[in-house]
Each structure stands twice: as C-alpha cells, then as structure tokens.
Design a protein around this motif. Structure first.
Motif, mmCIF file in Angstrom:
data_model
loop_
_atom_site.group_PDB
_atom_site.id
_atom_site.type_symbol
_atom_site.label_atom_id
_atom_site.label_comp_id
_atom_site.label_asym_id
_atom_site.label_seq_id
_atom_site.Cartn_x
_atom_site.Cartn_y
_atom_site.Cartn_z
ATOM 1 N N GLN A 1 0.190 -2.557 -3.974
ATOM 2 C CA GLN A 1 0.243 -2.234 -2.539
ATOM 3 C C GLN A 1 -0.787 -1.193 -2.104
ATOM 4 O O GLN A 1 -1.164 -1.163 -0.933
ATOM 5 C CB GLN A 1 1.647 -1.778 -2.162
ATOM 6 C CG GLN A 1 2.075 -0.460 -2.763
ATOM 7 C CD GLN A 1 3.478 -0.061 -2.293
ATOM 8 O OE1 GLN A 1 4.096 -0.741 -1.486
ATOM 9 N NE2 GLN A 1 3.973 1.048 -2.816
ATOM 10 N N ASN A 2 -1.270 -0.372 -3.004
ATOM 11 C CA ASN A 2 -2.260 0.637 -2.615
ATOM 12 C C ASN A 2 -3.695 0.119 -2.647
ATOM 13 O O ASN A 2 -4.621 0.853 -2.293
ATOM 14 C CB ASN A 2 -2.143 1.857 -3.533
ATOM 15 C CG ASN A 2 -0.848 2.608 -3.326
ATOM 16 O OD1 ASN A 2 -0.322 2.666 -2.216
ATOM 17 N ND2 ASN A 2 -0.311 3.176 -4.399
ATOM 18 N N ARG B 1 -6.106 -4.335 1.217
ATOM 19 C CA ARG B 1 -6.388 -3.864 2.573
ATOM 20 C C ARG B 1 -6.940 -5.015 3.414
ATOM 21 O O ARG B 1 -7.490 -5.973 2.884
ATOM 22 C CB ARG B 1 -7.419 -2.723 2.539
ATOM 23 C CG ARG B 1 -6.900 -1.435 1.930
ATOM 24 C CD ARG B 1 -5.927 -0.750 2.871
ATOM 25 N NE ARG B 1 -5.382 0.478 2.307
ATOM 26 C CZ ARG B 1 -4.250 0.545 1.615
ATOM 27 N NH1 ARG B 1 -3.568 -0.560 1.379
ATOM 28 N NH2 ARG B 1 -3.807 1.687 1.152
ATOM 29 N N VAL C 1 2.590 -6.457 2.015
ATOM 30 C CA VAL C 1 1.702 -6.115 0.904
ATOM 31 C C VAL C 1 0.553 -7.117 0.816
ATOM 32 O O VAL C 1 -0.596 -6.755 0.550
ATOM 33 C CB VAL C 1 2.489 -6.071 -0.424
ATOM 34 C CG1 VAL C 1 1.543 -5.901 -1.607
ATOM 35 C CG2 VAL C 1 3.515 -4.937 -0.396
ATOM 36 N N GLU D 1 1.327 -3.578 8.128
ATOM 37 C CA GLU D 1 2.662 -3.926 8.591
ATOM 38 C C GLU D 1 2.677 -5.306 9.234
ATOM 39 O O GLU D 1 1.770 -5.679 9.979
ATOM 40 C CB GLU D 1 3.151 -2.889 9.608
ATOM 41 C CG GLU D 1 4.552 -3.169 10.135
ATOM 42 C CD GLU D 1 4.975 -2.207 11.228
ATOM 43 O OE1 GLU D 1 6.089 -2.373 11.757
ATOM 44 O OE2 GLU D 1 4.181 -1.309 11.559
ATOM 45 N N GLY E 1 -1.915 -6.111 3.449
ATOM 46 C CA GLY E 1 -2.279 -4.698 3.455
ATOM 47 C C GLY E 1 -1.976 -3.973 4.739
ATOM 48 O O GLY E 1 -2.588 -2.932 5.030
ATOM 49 N N ARG F 1 8.553 -7.941 2.746
ATOM 50 C CA ARG F 1 7.721 -6.978 2.002
ATOM 51 C C ARG F 1 6.502 -7.675 1.405
ATOM 52 O O ARG F 1 5.398 -7.122 1.390
ATOM 53 C CB ARG F 1 8.546 -6.317 0.902
ATOM 54 C CG ARG F 1 7.704 -5.275 0.163
ATOM 55 C CD ARG F 1 8.477 -4.210 -0.536
ATOM 56 N NE ARG F 1 7.519 -3.275 -1.103
ATOM 57 C CZ ARG F 1 7.356 -3.037 -2.404
ATOM 58 N NH1 ARG F 1 8.134 -3.642 -3.298
ATOM 59 N NH2 ARG F 1 6.463 -2.179 -2.834
ATOM 60 N N LEU G 1 4.634 -5.882 -6.654
ATOM 61 C CA LEU G 1 4.155 -5.455 -5.341
ATOM 62 C C LEU G 1 3.806 -3.975 -5.360
ATOM 63 O O LEU G 1 2.818 -3.553 -4.743
ATOM 64 C CB LEU G 1 5.207 -5.743 -4.276
ATOM 65 C CG LEU G 1 5.584 -7.210 -4.051
ATOM 66 C CD1 LEU G 1 6.715 -7.301 -3.021
ATOM 67 C CD2 LEU G 1 4.381 -8.027 -3.584
ATOM 68 N N ASP G 2 4.616 -3.183 -6.057
ATOM 69 C CA ASP G 2 4.346 -1.743 -6.148
ATOM 70 C C ASP G 2 2.977 -1.496 -6.792
ATOM 71 O O ASP G 2 2.227 -0.600 -6.383
ATOM 72 C CB ASP G 2 5.425 -1.048 -6.995
ATOM 73 C CG ASP G 2 6.808 -1.169 -6.366
ATOM 74 O OD1 ASP G 2 6.880 -1.319 -5.131
ATOM 75 O OD2 ASP G 2 7.793 -1.127 -7.118
#
Length: 643
Positions: free
Chosen positions: A53-54, A57, A105, A110, A108, A101, A49-50
């Motif tokens: 995650q960026n 979207r 993710v 909350e 993209g 979480r 996930l890390d």
C-alpha cells in the motif's frame, strides 16, 4: 444462489492451472498492481495489501514511487502457488470490506463508497441478474414492439438487453454491416482514444486486444464478435434507413417510415423507438468555397476511399483534430509532400502506452488468471474516467487571467507543455504555432501517437494562414498564394449539434422536433427523453456525453438500462405511454445551464464542437460518470407522465 447475487466473472474459473512457461511469462509481464488484486481476490490474504500500500500510486503522482523488487517476487511466487496448488484459492468471494480496501490499494488512493456499485457493475465482478430471471417481473406483452435505430456500439447494446428483457425488437441499420462509426471510419491510423480494456461492454470484456488503445479495425472486430455471439443480425434490417417518425396518438404507436436499398419505402409500427444513430456519423466538409472546383480526388476521413493512391503524391490534410492526428503519422512516409492546414490549436497529451502492443504474457493473464481481467479493467477505468473530472471543474478562486482553471488543471497543462517543449526544442517555429492559448480540457485532447513526430518530417509542412477557397489545382490562401495538390483530405469532423441528422420526428399534437431544436440547439431530459414525444428514447443525447474522460461505452450501457426501466414500468402499470413532464424537462435543463457556468467548456476561449453556434454547451455532461450512472438506475416517476 441466483446469478445476480453471486460473484461472477467472464474468466473460466478452472483451477488449478498447470505450472507452465506461459503462466510464468504472464506473471513476469503482467501489471503488478493487477496481479496483487488477483492474488488477494483468490486468497483473501489482506496482509499482502499491507506490503504494497505504500508503493502503489496514481500515474504521474509526485514524487514517483517504485515497488521493491523483493515485494514483486514474493507476490509472483505466492500467486503462482495459489494458481497451481489445489486448496489455496478460496471458494467464496472476498467480503465487501476487503473488496473496498483492495480497490483503494490497487489505485493508490481513496475509492469513495459511492463508486462501489458502479465499479462492481462496470468491471464485471457482480453482473446484474438478467431481467428475464427477476422474480415477479412482468413479462412484456408479445405484441409490444421496440424499434432501434442504428447497429453501432449503443444499438447493439440495446438489442442485447432488449432480448434479455424479453422485448420483441427490430434494429434498422443504414449500412450493410454492424459497427456504426467503426464500420464507416477506415482511414489509415484510425483508432480510439479510450483504452482498449475499458472501451467495451461490461458484460463482454475481451482479453484479445492487440494494443492498449484499439485500432479502428480492432474495435470493428470486437463488435462483429458481439453481433455473432448474441445472434443480433437476425433482428437487424441492413441497408435500410429511418427517414421519419410520427406518433399516432389514437393508437399510441410510432409510425416509422424506412427507406430500403431499392429506394422503396415502408411504414413500420412500434410501441417504442430507441434512437441510437449516434452523433459521429454525419460527417461534414469544411465551410470553404469551391468544393466542386478542385479537379483531383477530395475525400473526408469518414468516407475514406482506399483506391486512391497516395504514394509520392502532393497531399493536403485540412484539420488538426483527433482524426488528423491519427491520419498524418500513418501516411506521412508514403506521400511525397504533405501540408497540414490548422485552423485552431489542440492540446496534446503523451501517453506512453498508446503505441504499445499487448504482449503474449499479458494476454495469457487476461485469458487465464482468475479475476485479472476484471481488476485490470478496474484500474484502466479509474485512471481514464472520473479521476480526470477535477480538470474540467473551474476553481472560483483561481486567477481569472490564468491559462488554467484550477491547480489540478494547471498541473496537466504543465505536463502537456513539457511534452510540447521537448518535442519541438529544435523547432521554435512549430512550437509557437502549436502552443494553445486556452486551458487544457476546454475541448477534446489529442493523444500523441506519432503526431508531433510527423509534423517535424522534412516532407510535412504546417500551414496556419486562412484558406480562401478551393481551386482546380489545389488551394488558394487568403494572402493570394496558390498551393497545388494532387489529393485533398478533409479531417473536419462531424455535424454533432444536428442530432437529428435528416430524420423527421413528429410527436403529440403535431409537434416537430426539428422546429423545437432548430439546427443545433438540442435539449432533452437526462439526455434520454422528451416531453411531447412518448416512448421515444435518445441515446448519446443532449448533455450526456462524458467529455471529461473516457466512458462512452458506460454511458451507452447506462442509458439502455434506463430506457428498459422505463419500458418495464410501462408494462407493469399496463399503460401505453411514458414521457417526462414539461416541468421536469425545464428543471433539468435549468440545472444543467447553471452547473455549466462552473465547467471549463463554458470558458470564454473554449471553442469546440461541444458548443452550438450560440455558444451553449449542448453536448457535455457537467458531472461525473458515477453521477450519471447513479441517476439512470431507474426513472424518477414523479418526473414522468404515464398514460
């Protein structure tokens, strides 16, 4: 562990899978964020996930992002290993913390805690324990009878859940087969705005859709499959119509008059009635004089006659709503000349998936990769449902003279305008005719599945002047022109505001629901119940429609849940009737009226079938789907009279 307490899925968890060309094709073709969810669900590898995650979207977010190729290849390789090598996949489900979480993710953005119970339910990851397996729940008496009106999407759901809860029921269906609107609507191009992988029951998620937005035939086939799987036809009386409901106060029973195919009538007694006849089966012709004068074939899209040959004919289509936008592209190349008569303009959204087929690889992923089906449904739900709610909420600080109602609403308006301007850059005449003058989302949005392209064809004309009347050889316009046609097709919608149709409903003390509602002013409590009409339950009732987004299937499921909760309470208390109090009814309607002032559907330029002849928004639910789902978990007993 009880079934409702453990994680369940409609995928068969047969691991390991064999390493095959089909599996590798699925990994190459499937949606990458959904593959990520499947992998983390199987392995609990939060580090993945890390890595992503960026880059994930929401659609149309700016600036757009692209997931690096090396991340995608690493994911595919690790998921392939988890699927094919024994011992990598975990035997236990992820923790709730990890699941939350993953949700955030995966889309993209909350995902608030209030959504989590709904998501577990609607994406099929934690199905509720069947009612007949709940410890201590009182079994319904054998002589407690429920009558369901209609065997469409909602009526079939009612039958499944009533049977699961141990209730004896009968469904009355006017047609010779199940399906409701999807049985009746067979015009060329008929389809569904809601994405395929969400427009189904949460407990019967199908991997077999051929397109990302189902065609009408696909939807009907799904409902036929459901009827077969759950053996629903044995409780359905086909070719039979309910004509009258009368509450017998002395016996606390509904006396239900039905008309059979041969015209004879019968009275059936029932302890409770669920009206699931739906708002979109009462089709209407346009209010234009001379309907009987036209000498050629005239038909409504909802009563399509496939025997009428359109090839090379001069055809008129009246209407530019969803049905016309589906029909016109489907017949434009077949007819000789086609005129589309437009009374009002509609906002049109381009969705690149609407014409796409689901590839074999994606179908394989949906069928065989554990949890892919559920997480794909989650993603579709998120972007087609409450994520759109901000568009229909009026910002009180937004300029009153603006063609939009908020910054979010204006963003979608600009997106729609860009598509409109692009399509008609070479046709300024059509651009001027088709550009709406009201905020987007005021009324139902059209999805462009070839609609704009069809309007530009050489043999298609758009007519915006007023029709005066039908004449024997075609249509006379208000300016005196007479236009000749071989066939006239009315894509003019349904009489949604007349929620009773031709049904007569009489409650306590001789109350007459038609007198109370009039021709087009239905009101209820929570869209489901009515004071003075004990054990009578509506579905898709007043102010319960999800007009901001996809989700009628969700509303149907949650209303059936609520109704059975009411019936269970009745059984538990040994009572005979349940109905909302007059005070609760008035308070709920007052709340809705006040809330509607801040919704886009009450905008001065919002003229749609969501409103009645007096301008009251009678159809729309003015909150989010999650709010309706939460409100219908069980009845607020303080709002009910139970005798």
């Amino acid at each position: 562990m009880a079934r409702g307490e453990e994680e369940v899925s409609q995928n068969e968890r047969k691991l390991p899978l064999g390493d095959s060309p089909e599996l590798r094709a699925a990994l190459a073709e499937a949606n990458v964020p959904t593959l990520l969810m499947s992998y983390v669900h199987l392995t609990h590898d939060a580090a993945m996930l890390d890595a992503f995650q960026n880059y994930i979207r929401p659609p149309y977010s700016m600036p757009p992002t692209e997931i690096p190729g090396e991340c995608i290849e690493d994911l595919r390789a690790k998921l392939l290993e988890a699927l094919t090598v024994p011992g990598i996949a975990k035997a236990t489900p992820p923790s709730d913390e990890l699941m939350r979480r993953m949700m955030a993710v995966g889309v993209g953005e909350e995902v608030a805690d209030e959504f989590v119970p709904l998501l577990y339910d609607q994406i099929g990851l934690k199905l509720p324990l069947p009612r007949n397996e709940i410890a201590g729940r009182q079994t319904p008496p054998a002589d407690f009878k429920v009558l369901v009106i209609g065997a469409g999407l909602t009526g079939l759901c009612a039958g499944i859940k009533l049977a699961e809860a141990g209730y004896d029921y009968v469904t009355i269906e006017k047609n010779p087969e199940v399906g409701g609107t999807w049985y009746e609507n067979r015009y060329p191009g008929v389809g569904v705005d809601t994405p395929s992988h969400f427009y189904s029951y949460s407990f019967e998620i199908s991997p077999e859709w051929s397109t990302y937005h189902p065609h009408g035939e696909d939807m009907q086939n799904y409902l036929l499959h459901v009827a077969d799987k759950y053996e629903l036809r044995r409780n359905i009386r086909f070719n039979t119509m309910v004509t009258k409901l009368a509450f017998d106060e002395a016996a606390s029973l509904w006396r239900v008059t039905v008309r059979k195919a041969d015209g004879s009538e019968e009275v059936i007694s029932a302890n409770a009635v669920i009206n699931a006849h739906g708002p979109v089966n009462r089709w209407k012709f346009p209010d234009i004089p001379g309907l009987e004068d036209f000498q050629g074939p005239m038909m409504h899209t909802a009563t399509w006659d496939p025997s009428i040959d359109l090839k090379g004919k001069r055809v008129a289509v009246i209407g530019t709503g969803a049905s016309a936008a589906q029909l016109v592209p489907a017949i434009a190349d077949e007819v000789g000349q086609l005129t589309v008569f437009m009374r009002s303009r509609h906002w049109v959204i381009y969705n690149p998936e609407i014409m796409d087929d689901v590839t074999d690889g994606v179908k394989y992923a949906l069928r065989h990769i554990p949890f892919y089906r559920e997480w794909f449904r989650f993603r579709v739900y998120w972007f087609a449902a409450d994520g759109l709610f901000a568009n229909v909420l009026v910002d009180p600080n937004w300029p009153k003279d603006s063609p939009s109602v908020s910054a979010v609403n204006d963003g979608v308006r600009q997106y729609a305008l860009a598509h409109l301007n692009h399509k008609f850059a070479d046709r300024p005449d059509l651009l001027a005719q088709l550009t709406p003058d009201y905020p987007i989302f005021c009324k139902r949005i059209i999805l462009d599945g070839g609609w704009f392209d069809a309007l530009k064809k050489d043999n298609v004309a758009l007519e915006t002047d007023r029709i005066e009347r039908f004449v024997p050889n075609g249509i006379r316009m208000a300016d005196g022109r007479e236009l000749e046609y071989d066939v006239i097709i009315c894509a003019t919608g349904f009489d949604v505001a007349n929620m009773l149709g031709k049904l007569e409903v009489r409650g306590r003390d001789g109350r007459n629901l038609r007198d109370e509602w009039g021709a087009d002013d239905p009101r209820s409590y929570l869209g489901v119940t009515l004071p003075g009409y004990p054990n009578y339950f509506l579905t898709v009732g007043p102010n319960s429609a999800p007009n901001h987004a996809a989700g009628q299937n969700l509303i149907s499921e949650t209303q059936i849940n609520y109704i059975i909760e009411c019936l269970d309470h009745l059984v538990e208390k040994g009572a005979r009737t349940i109905e909302p109090t007059q005070g609760a009814f008035e308070a709920w309607n007052g709340q809705i009226e006040e809330r509607m002032k801040s919704m886009i559907w009450a905008h001065p330029k919002a003229q749609s079938y969501y409103r009645n002849s007096k301008g009251r928004v009678f159809l729309s639910w003015p909150y989010r789907l999650v709010d309706y789902w939460t409100a219908t978990r069980k009845p607020e007993l303080a709002d009910y009279r139970v005798d």
